[in-house]
Each structure stands twice: as structure tokens, then as C-alpha cells.
Design an enzyme around this catalytic site. Structure first.
Site, PDB file in Angstrom:
ATOM      1  N   ASN A  39      -4.034   5.706   6.610  1.00 28.00           N
ATOM      2  CA  ASN A  39      -4.786   5.425   5.388  1.00 28.00           C
ATOM      3  C   ASN A  39      -6.198   5.008   5.768  1.00 28.00           C
ATOM      4  O   ASN A  39      -6.420   4.431   6.831  1.00 28.00           O
ATOM      5  CB  ASN A  39      -4.119   4.282   4.615  1.00 28.00           C
ATOM      6  CG  ASN A  39      -4.851   3.969   3.317  1.00 28.00           C
ATOM      7  OD1 ASN A  39      -5.292   4.885   2.602  1.00 28.00           O
ATOM      8  ND2 ASN A  39      -4.995   2.691   2.985  1.00 28.00           N
ATOM      9  N   MET A  92      -3.604   6.258  -5.065  1.00 22.03           N
ATOM     10  CA  MET A  92      -3.455   4.977  -5.763  1.00 22.03           C
ATOM     11  C   MET A  92      -1.999   4.624  -6.078  1.00 22.03           C
ATOM     12  O   MET A  92      -1.736   3.857  -6.996  1.00 22.03           O
ATOM     13  CB  MET A  92      -4.290   5.007  -7.062  1.00 22.03           C
ATOM     14  CG  MET A  92      -5.763   5.237  -6.823  1.00 22.03           C
ATOM     15  SD  MET A  92      -6.476   4.099  -5.603  1.00 22.03           S
ATOM     16  CE  MET A  92      -6.687   2.660  -6.638  1.00 22.03           C
ATOM     17  N   HIS A 127      -9.324   2.660   4.416  1.00 20.93           N
ATOM     18  CA  HIS A 127      -9.531   1.539   3.500  1.00 20.93           C
ATOM     19  C   HIS A 127     -10.983   1.054   3.607  1.00 20.93           C
ATOM     20  O   HIS A 127     -11.497   0.875   4.715  1.00 20.93           O
ATOM     21  CB  HIS A 127      -8.560   0.411   3.859  1.00 20.93           C
ATOM     22  CG  HIS A 127      -8.657  -0.741   2.919  1.00 20.93           C
ATOM     23  ND1 HIS A 127      -8.089  -0.713   1.663  1.00 20.93           N
ATOM     24  CD2 HIS A 127      -9.272  -1.946   3.034  1.00 20.93           C
ATOM     25  CE1 HIS A 127      -8.357  -1.858   1.047  1.00 20.93           C
ATOM     26  NE2 HIS A 127      -9.067  -2.622   1.858  1.00 20.93           N
ATOM     27  N   LEU A 132       3.667   3.742  -1.623  1.00 16.63           N
ATOM     28  CA  LEU A 132       4.841   4.501  -1.176  1.00 16.63           C
ATOM     29  C   LEU A 132       5.982   3.525  -0.867  1.00 16.63           C
ATOM     30  O   LEU A 132       5.750   2.410  -0.388  1.00 16.63           O
ATOM     31  CB  LEU A 132       4.483   5.310   0.075  1.00 16.63           C
ATOM     32  CG  LEU A 132       3.410   6.385  -0.157  1.00 16.63           C
ATOM     33  CD1 LEU A 132       2.870   6.906   1.172  1.00 16.63           C
ATOM     34  CD2 LEU A 132       3.964   7.528  -0.999  1.00 16.63           C
TER      35      LEU A 132
HETATM   36  C1  GRF Z   1     -12.350   5.580  -0.329  1.00 17.44           C
HETATM   37  O1  GRF Z   1     -13.299   4.563  -0.462  1.00 17.44           O
HETATM   38  C2  GRF Z   1     -11.203   5.107   0.511  1.00 17.44           C
HETATM   39  O2  GRF Z   1     -11.573   4.184   1.497  1.00 17.44           O
HETATM   40  C3  GRF Z   1     -10.303   4.453  -0.503  1.00 17.44           C
HETATM   41  O3  GRF Z   1     -10.406   5.256  -1.635  1.00 17.44           O
HETATM   42  C4  GRF Z   1     -11.680   5.909  -1.655  1.00 17.44           C
HETATM   43  C5  GRF Z   1     -11.414   7.371  -1.791  1.00 17.44           C
HETATM   44  O4  GRF Z   1     -12.603   8.093  -1.979  1.00 17.44           O
HETATM   45  N1  GRF Z   1      -8.957   4.326  -0.005  1.00 17.44           N
HETATM   46  P1  GRF Z   1     -12.562   9.683  -2.077  1.00 17.44           P
HETATM   47  O5  GRF Z   1     -11.604  10.037  -3.218  1.00 17.44           O
HETATM   48  O6  GRF Z   1     -12.087  10.206  -0.766  1.00 17.44           O
HETATM   49  O7  GRF Z   1     -13.961  10.077  -2.390  1.00 17.44           O
END
Ligand code: GRF
Length: 190
Positions: free
Chosen positions: A108, A91, A110, A94
Site C-alpha cells: 500500500n 478505500m 500512504h 481488506l
Molecule cells: C494517494 O495519496 C495515496 O497515498 C493514498 O490515496 C491517494 C491515491 O491517489 N493511499 P491516486 O488515486 O493514486 O491519485
């Protein structure tokens, strides 16, 4: 022939289900993925449990100062000879400088069909928009949020009675299939 492993760092902030899934994938399959390090900005991240369980080194940075924190991260990456970075629910944004150093080596995942719904609350936004499908995307990271080149996507049907919670669950399941696929694709070119 001995497979040359690619040392990889996973960056997490929360639950870490993708992190866990990638570890399991790297252990099971004969592939080049070697998850050597996990980075987190949150010492309370649940996903850090998997670092302990699977004996993966961890580095936690507190981000009081982004520049200093990124320098700590860069040092850890260097020490561990990291060549690929997988963001998985990380979160923090960068910096341009950081991304430049690992240009084309940061991925990444998403939870939407990019370019639709960059940023947060993707599932609710897809439902509110009455979309028929949502899904997930693995993409390269560039200096703009959720805008780098797309590697692979998976569509998921939105049913009438889906809520953001049920949709998130369905999509997360697909993420666990999609991320390893994307990594295999990227690794085959490394
Ligand atoms: C996932 O939904 C991913 O797409 C998003 O953040 C969430 C991470 O889930 N970027 P986790 O921590 O891997 O369970």
C-alpha cells in the site's frame, strides 16, 4: 534471458494517478511488473479510465456484502494468476482472511511518514501538528490499518505557506517516484 513477469493487480477507488503511473512504469522499463488487472469498489472511479486506455482488465465489486465481494475479488485474482497486489487509494479495508491468503504480497502507498498519521487527512494533521516534514510510505499490508512493515519512505519538507492541498500535490508527485521503487525492491525478491 526472458524476464518472468509477475502478474499484478492494482486496487483503486478514486483518481488513479498512482495506477496510471504504475502502468506507465511497467510498460517503459524492462522489469517484472505486469499489471494485469484493476479492482475497484467504485464504478465511478476516475482511474478506471486508464484500464480502458491501456487495455487492462477490470473488476468492479459493489461491496454490499464484504465477504461476497472479497470472494469475487479472490476469484478474479485466481483467474488472472495474480501474485502481487498494489493498493493505490483503495478505500476499503481488506479482511484478515483476505490478507492472510496474500500474506506478504499486498503493498500500500500512504501519504504520510508512517507510523505517523495512519488513516485519513494526513496532510492537515501534519500541518496542524507543525511538523517540519511529511512524506509518503510504501508498506506491506497487515491486519492493522497502515501498520505493516515499511518498505520505503520519502520525506517532503512542509513550507510555512503550505496548505493541505499544496502539500498533497507535492507528496503525490513523490508517491509516483516511490511506488515503482518499492515494487522493484519487492519484485527482486519474488
Ligand atoms: C494517494 O495519496 C495515496 O497515498 C493514498 O490515496 C491517494 C491515491 O491517489 N493511499 P491516486 O488515486 O493514486 O491519485
Amino acid at each position: 534471458m526472458v524476464l518472468k513477469k509477475i502478474n499484478t493487480a492494482v486496487f483503486i477507488s478514486g483518481t488513479g494517478s498512482n495506477f496510471k503511473n504504475l502502468i506507465k512504469f511497467s510498460i517503459k522499463k524492462k522489469n517484472k511488473l505486469n499489471i494485469k488487472l484493476v479492482i475497484s469498489n467504485n464504478y465511478k472511479a476516475k482511474g478506471l479510465y486508464y484500464a480502458k486506455k491501456f487495455k487492462i482488465k477490470k473488476k468492479i465489486v459493489n461491496y454490499k456484502n464484504s465477504k461476497i465481494s472479497e470472494n469475487h475479488i479472490l476469484l478474479a485474482l485466481k483467474k488472472n494468476n495474480i501474485r502481487l497486489i498494489c493498493l493505490a487509494g483503495y478505500m476499503k479495508i481488506l479482511s484478515k482472511d483476505f490478507i492472510k491468503r496474500f500474506n506478504g504480497k499486498i503493498l500500500n502507498i500512504h501519504p504520510s511518514l508512517l507510523p505517523k498519521y495512519r488513516g485519513l487527512n494526513t496532510h492537515q494533521r501534519a500541518i496542524d501538528n507543525k511538523d517540519k516534514y511529511s512524506g509518503c510510505t510504501v508498506h506491506y499490508v497487515n491486519h492493522k490499518l497502515d501498520s505493516g512493515k515499511i518498505i520505503i519512505q520519502k520525506k517532503v519538507k512542509i513550507r510555512k505557506n503550505d496548505t493541505s492541498v499544496t502539500l498533497a500535490k507535492k507528496i503525490l508527485k513523490q508517491e509516483h517516484i516511490l511506488y515503482p521503487k518499492a515494487i522493484l525492491k519487492v519484485l527482486s525478491n519474488l
